[in-house]
Design a protein around this motif. Structure first.
Motif, short mmCIF file in Angstrom:
data_model
loop_
_atom_site.label_atom_id
_atom_site.label_comp_id
_atom_site.label_asym_id
_atom_site.label_seq_id
_atom_site.Cartn_x
_atom_site.Cartn_y
_atom_site.Cartn_z
N PRO A 40 34.99 54.77 30.79
CA PRO A 40 36.12 55.49 31.35
C PRO A 40 37.55 55.09 31.05
O PRO A 40 37.82 54.10 30.43
N PRO A 41 38.48 55.95 31.60
CA PRO A 41 39.90 55.86 31.36
C PRO A 41 40.58 54.71 32.02
O PRO A 41 40.01 54.01 32.80
N GLN A 42 41.82 54.62 31.72
CA GLN A 42 42.59 53.53 32.26
C GLN A 42 42.90 53.79 33.71
O GLN A 42 44.03 53.68 34.15
N VAL A 43 41.89 54.15 34.42
CA VAL A 43 42.02 54.32 35.85
C VAL A 43 41.54 53.01 36.42
O VAL A 43 40.36 52.78 36.58
N SER A 44 42.46 52.13 36.66
CA SER A 44 42.12 50.81 37.15
C SER A 44 41.80 50.90 38.63
O SER A 44 42.36 51.70 39.35
N ARG A 45 40.90 50.05 39.06
CA ARG A 45 40.54 50.05 40.47
C ARG A 45 41.70 49.60 41.34
O ARG A 45 41.69 49.78 42.53
N THR A 46 42.71 49.01 40.73
CA THR A 46 43.85 48.54 41.52
C THR A 46 45.05 49.47 41.43
O THR A 46 45.91 49.40 42.27
N SER A 47 45.11 50.36 40.42
CA SER A 47 46.30 51.19 40.27
C SER A 47 46.19 52.54 40.98
O SER A 47 47.17 53.21 41.14
N ARG A 83 27.96 51.88 33.36
CA ARG A 83 28.06 51.58 31.93
C ARG A 83 28.21 50.08 31.66
O ARG A 83 27.67 49.56 30.70
N PHE A 84 28.98 49.38 32.50
CA PHE A 84 29.31 47.99 32.21
C PHE A 84 28.64 46.96 33.10
O PHE A 84 28.73 45.78 32.84
N ARG A 85 28.00 47.38 34.16
CA ARG A 85 27.33 46.42 35.04
C ARG A 85 26.27 45.68 34.25
O ARG A 85 25.48 46.27 33.55
N SER A 110 33.30 43.42 39.91
CA SER A 110 34.29 44.44 39.66
C SER A 110 35.28 43.99 38.59
O SER A 110 35.65 44.76 37.71
N ALA A 111 35.72 42.74 38.66
CA ALA A 111 36.64 42.21 37.66
C ALA A 111 35.99 42.23 36.28
O ALA A 111 36.64 42.56 35.29
N ASN A 112 34.70 41.88 36.22
CA ASN A 112 33.98 41.91 34.95
C ASN A 112 33.91 43.34 34.42
O ASN A 112 34.12 43.57 33.22
N VAL A 113 33.63 44.29 35.26
CA VAL A 113 33.56 45.69 34.84
C VAL A 113 34.92 46.14 34.33
O VAL A 113 35.02 46.78 33.27
N ASP A 114 35.98 45.81 35.05
CA ASP A 114 37.33 46.18 34.61
C ASP A 114 37.66 45.56 33.26
O ASP A 114 38.25 46.20 32.40
N GLN A 115 37.28 44.32 33.10
CA GLN A 115 37.54 43.61 31.84
C GLN A 115 36.77 44.28 30.69
O GLN A 115 37.31 44.48 29.61
N GLN A 133 29.97 38.90 30.28
CA GLN A 133 31.41 38.87 30.21
C GLN A 133 31.91 38.06 29.01
O GLN A 133 32.98 38.32 28.49
N THR A 134 31.15 37.09 28.55
CA THR A 134 31.62 36.25 27.45
C THR A 134 31.38 36.89 26.09
O THR A 134 31.97 36.48 25.11
N ALA A 135 30.54 37.87 26.00
CA ALA A 135 30.26 38.51 24.72
C ALA A 135 30.22 40.02 24.87
O ALA A 135 29.18 40.62 25.06
N PRO A 136 31.40 40.66 24.82
CA PRO A 136 31.43 42.10 25.00
C PRO A 136 30.62 42.82 23.93
O PRO A 136 30.62 42.43 22.77
N GLU A 137 29.93 43.83 24.37
CA GLU A 137 29.08 44.62 23.48
C GLU A 137 29.96 45.47 22.56
O GLU A 137 30.73 46.30 23.02
#
Length: 186
Positions: free
Chosen positions: A126-133, A106-108, A151-156, A112-116
């Motif tokens: 998706p949910p607040q299922v963070s790749r780090t949590s 969905r986000f790839r 990955s950071a961009n996708v999470d953001q 990053q500077t202009a979110p859709e």
């Protein structure tokens, strides 16, 4: 429901190797994760996303057991301690894999500077299922290690989408269900 919140909390803490904590604060956090997951499920439906096959769940559980437990006995004892079943764990890990894949899809490639902006919050990721949590499903760690910036961009992008989706969705929690709740399992 209260039971879904409790199950979410038990599964998250089990997979993160955290002590079981069914406090009101943890139940509120789990309820919020479930809201995010529902928003993501709605977006998956709108996008006609095909989740990974159920057959991948068995391999994910085997990998999880191998990484976290010395043997099957310890694994079974831990499941019992947390009050969850192996099937619940399979579904939880499969959901995490679905979320990671859908979010990436969905986000790839979004700038990053202009979110859709999203006109309809039911049409986003998706949910607040963070790749780090939460523990990443089998194979996801290698992919994420090779693309930390992406990955950071996708999470953001996911976080921004969730904020937008939540802002345009009526969400109501029953305080007594989260703060005065008595666990159904020890």
């Amino acid at each position: 429901t209260e039971g879904e919140v409790e199950d979410e909390l038990r599964l998250d803490e089990f997979t993160a190797s955290q002590p079981l904590d069914l406090s009101p604060e943890q139940r509120v956090a789990a309820a919020n994760r479930l809201v995010d997951q529902q928003l993501i499920r709605q977006e998956m439906t709108v996008a006609h996303y095909q989740p990974p096959p159920e057959s991948q769940a068995d391999a994910m559980v085997r990998n999880f057991k191998r990484e976290h437990f010395p043997g099957d006995t310890e694994f079974r004892e831990a499941l019992k301690k947390y009050g969850i079943s192996e099937d619940q764990l399979k579904q939880h890990l499969l959901w995490q894999l679905s979320v990671i894949r859908f979010t990436d899809e969905r986000f790839r490639g979004i700038d990053q500077t202009a979110p859709e902006p999203l006109a309809n919050p039911a049409t986003a990721p998706p949910p607040q299922v963070s790749r780090t949590s939460a523990p990443a499903p089998a194979g996801a760690a290698d992919r994420l290690a090779n693309a930390p910036a992406a990955s950071a961009n996708v999470d953001q992008q996911l976080d921004e989408w969730l904020k937008q989706a939540r802002a345009s969705t009526r969400i109501e929690f029953k305080k007594e269900a989260l703060c005065d709740y008595k666990p159904t399992r020890a």
